[in-house]
Design a protein around this motif. Structure first.
Motif, short mmCIF file in Angstrom:
data_model
loop_
_atom_site.label_atom_id
_atom_site.label_comp_id
_atom_site.label_asym_id
_atom_site.label_seq_id
_atom_site.Cartn_x
_atom_site.Cartn_y
_atom_site.Cartn_z
N ARG A 59 -63.46 -49.84 46.29
CA ARG A 59 -63.18 -50.49 47.57
C ARG A 59 -63.75 -51.91 47.59
NH1 ARG A 59 -63.54 -45.60 52.02
NH2 ARG A 59 -63.00 -43.92 50.55
N ILE A 60 -62.86 -52.87 47.68
CA ILE A 60 -63.21 -54.28 47.77
C ILE A 60 -64.25 -54.63 46.70
CG2 ILE A 60 -63.77 -56.17 49.35
CD1 ILE A 60 -63.15 -54.44 51.66
N CYS A 61 -63.92 -54.31 45.46
CA CYS A 61 -64.83 -54.57 44.34
C CYS A 61 -64.42 -55.85 43.63
CB CYS A 61 -64.79 -53.41 43.35
SG CYS A 61 -65.36 -51.86 44.04
N GLU A 62 -65.36 -56.37 42.85
CA GLU A 62 -65.10 -57.53 42.01
C GLU A 62 -65.38 -57.15 40.56
OE1 GLU A 62 -67.16 -61.03 43.16
OE2 GLU A 62 -66.77 -60.76 45.31
N THR A 63 -64.69 -57.83 39.66
CA THR A 63 -64.99 -57.66 38.24
C THR A 63 -65.76 -58.89 37.76
OG1 THR A 63 -62.88 -58.66 37.61
CG2 THR A 63 -62.95 -56.26 37.81
N ARG A 64 -66.57 -58.68 36.78
CA ARG A 64 -67.39 -59.78 36.25
C ARG A 64 -67.26 -59.79 34.73
NH1 ARG A 64 -72.97 -60.11 38.96
NH2 ARG A 64 -71.67 -61.12 40.53
N GLY A 65 -67.14 -61.00 34.17
CA GLY A 65 -67.08 -61.12 32.71
C GLY A 65 -65.70 -60.85 32.14
N GLN A 66 -64.69 -60.67 33.00
CA GLN A 66 -63.33 -60.44 32.53
C GLN A 66 -62.38 -60.82 33.66
OE1 GLN A 66 -63.96 -56.20 31.86
NE2 GLN A 66 -62.49 -55.74 33.46
N PRO A 67 -61.14 -61.14 33.35
CA PRO A 67 -60.20 -61.53 34.39
C PRO A 67 -59.94 -60.37 35.36
CG PRO A 67 -59.37 -62.11 32.21
CD PRO A 67 -60.56 -61.22 32.01
N SER A 68 -59.92 -60.69 36.66
CA SER A 68 -59.58 -59.69 37.66
C SER A 68 -58.08 -59.77 37.91
CB SER A 68 -60.36 -59.94 38.96
OG SER A 68 -59.99 -59.00 39.94
N THR A 69 -57.32 -59.12 37.06
CA THR A 69 -55.86 -59.23 37.12
C THR A 69 -55.25 -57.87 37.36
OG1 THR A 69 -55.57 -58.87 34.74
CG2 THR A 69 -55.93 -61.15 35.47
N PHE A 70 -53.99 -57.90 37.74
CA PHE A 70 -53.26 -56.65 37.95
C PHE A 70 -53.14 -55.88 36.63
CE2 PHE A 70 -49.08 -54.42 38.43
CZ PHE A 70 -49.51 -53.49 39.35
N SER A 71 -52.90 -56.59 35.56
CA SER A 71 -52.80 -55.93 34.25
C SER A 71 -54.11 -55.25 33.88
CB SER A 71 -52.43 -56.95 33.17
OG SER A 71 -51.13 -57.46 33.38
N ALA A 72 -55.25 -55.86 34.22
CA ALA A 72 -56.54 -55.25 33.92
C ALA A 72 -56.73 -53.96 34.72
CB ALA A 72 -57.67 -56.23 34.23
N LEU A 73 -56.26 -53.95 35.97
CA LEU A 73 -56.35 -52.73 36.77
C LEU A 73 -55.50 -51.62 36.17
CD1 LEU A 73 -57.18 -51.12 39.28
CD2 LEU A 73 -55.27 -52.20 40.49
N LEU A 74 -54.27 -51.94 35.78
CA LEU A 74 -53.41 -50.94 35.16
C LEU A 74 -54.01 -50.43 33.85
CD1 LEU A 74 -49.76 -52.28 35.67
CD2 LEU A 74 -50.93 -50.46 36.92
N ASP A 75 -54.62 -51.33 33.09
CA ASP A 75 -55.25 -50.93 31.84
C ASP A 75 -56.38 -49.94 32.09
OD1 ASP A 75 -55.86 -51.26 28.90
OD2 ASP A 75 -57.72 -52.04 29.75
N LEU A 76 -57.17 -50.19 33.15
CA LEU A 76 -58.24 -49.27 33.49
C LEU A 76 -57.67 -47.90 33.88
CD1 LEU A 76 -61.21 -48.59 34.13
CD2 LEU A 76 -60.84 -49.58 36.41
N LEU A 77 -56.62 -47.89 34.70
CA LEU A 77 -56.02 -46.62 35.12
C LEU A 77 -55.43 -45.86 33.94
CD1 LEU A 77 -54.26 -47.68 38.45
CD2 LEU A 77 -56.49 -46.59 38.15
N ALA A 78 -54.84 -46.59 33.00
CA ALA A 78 -54.25 -45.95 31.82
C ALA A 78 -55.31 -45.26 30.98
CB ALA A 78 -53.49 -46.97 30.98
N ARG A 79 -56.56 -45.73 31.09
CA ARG A 79 -57.65 -45.13 30.32
C ARG A 79 -58.38 -44.04 31.12
NH1 ARG A 79 -61.30 -48.77 29.71
NH2 ARG A 79 -60.32 -50.64 30.59
N CYS A 80 -57.75 -43.61 32.22
CA CYS A 80 -58.26 -42.49 33.03
C CYS A 80 -57.16 -41.45 33.15
CB CYS A 80 -58.70 -42.97 34.40
SG CYS A 80 -59.91 -44.31 34.41
N PRO A 81 -56.77 -40.82 32.06
CA PRO A 81 -55.54 -40.00 32.03
C PRO A 81 -55.60 -38.75 32.90
CG PRO A 81 -56.80 -39.69 30.01
CD PRO A 81 -57.46 -40.82 30.74
#
Length: 232
Positions: A59-81
């Motif tokens: 909820r309303i989080c930020e990422t640090r040390g990496q781009p906060s992009t839509f692709s990064a979010l999808l990549d994270l979800l893909a690694r939570c099968p």
């Protein structure tokens, strides 16, 4: 590092600056089953597959040390099968609109998902649901945040804007047999198909309450022609 940790809940007061909070390094907890992070900051030193994660609540989080992009979010979800519950509140980044090289993000299928909750602008919920698929028996709650209640004169169109243009990507829409419409602080739709629920909510930032008596009855158009008739 806590390699045996199975549940992690990190919640900050939203008034605290992100610069003043600690960063959660996700890959330090490979056995996590439940992760809830509210108004916090997270990063990954090295992307890993979260094979055990079943509940993810950001909820309303930020990422640090990496781009906060839509692709990064999808990549994270893909690694939570094996996610069973997914809640994302104002964490979806818009797709780039500038001209130049662009590669469409790969869709993600969450085969075990049973509950999905999104709170964001209609543009962002539509974007994520266009790239995410899940079983028919997944209960879905989508809360659309509007800048103002002005668009509400055409309620079916506003609710439809929460979803991809291809509504067949959300098969639950065509399976609803019961529908409840409520108007309190926002406009809420609750649809049911047996034990599976679809909840749609529209909220806006100001405190005006437009007169919606003439259009509340039109919201059934969102489900017309999409499947079995609404029976209640």
């Amino acid at each position: 590092r806590s390699p045996l940790l199975v549940e992690l809940n990190v919640m900050y007061d939203r008034s605290i600056s992100a610069d003043d909070v600690g960063t959660v390094v996700l890959n330090r907890y490979p056995l996590l089953r439940i992760l809830r992070l509210y108004y916090g900051v997270f990063t990954e030193e090295l992307p890993i597959t979260f094979a055990h994660l079943q509940v993810l609540d950001l909820r309303i989080c930020e990422t640090r040390g990496q781009p906060s992009t839509f692709s990064a979010l999808l990549d994270l979800l893909a690694r939570c099968p094996d996610l069973v519950e997914l809640r994302l509140h104002k964490i979806i980044s818009p797709l780039p609109t500038t001209a130049g090289p662009y590669r469409e993000p790969r869709p993600v299928h969450l085969r075990r998902l049973r509950e999905l909750t999104l709170l964001d602008t209609p543009t962002n919920t539509r974007q994520l649901l266009s790239h995410l698929s899940f079983p028919l028996d997944t209960s879905l709650e989508v809360i659309g945040v509007l800048n103002s209640p002005d668009p509400l004169a055409n309620l079916p169109a506003v609710f439809t804007s929460l979803f991809p243009s291809d509504l067949t990507r959300i098969p639950l829409l065509g399976a609803i047999t019961e529908l409840e419409v409520a108007y309190f602080e926002g406009v809420q739709l609750t649809g049911k198909c047996g034990p599976v629920e679809l909840k749609l909510d529209l909220e806006w930032d100001d405190f005006t309450r437009p007169d919606l008596r003439g259009c509340l009855g039109t919201v059934g158009a969102l489900f017309s022609g999409a499947g079995p008739p609404i029976t209640d």
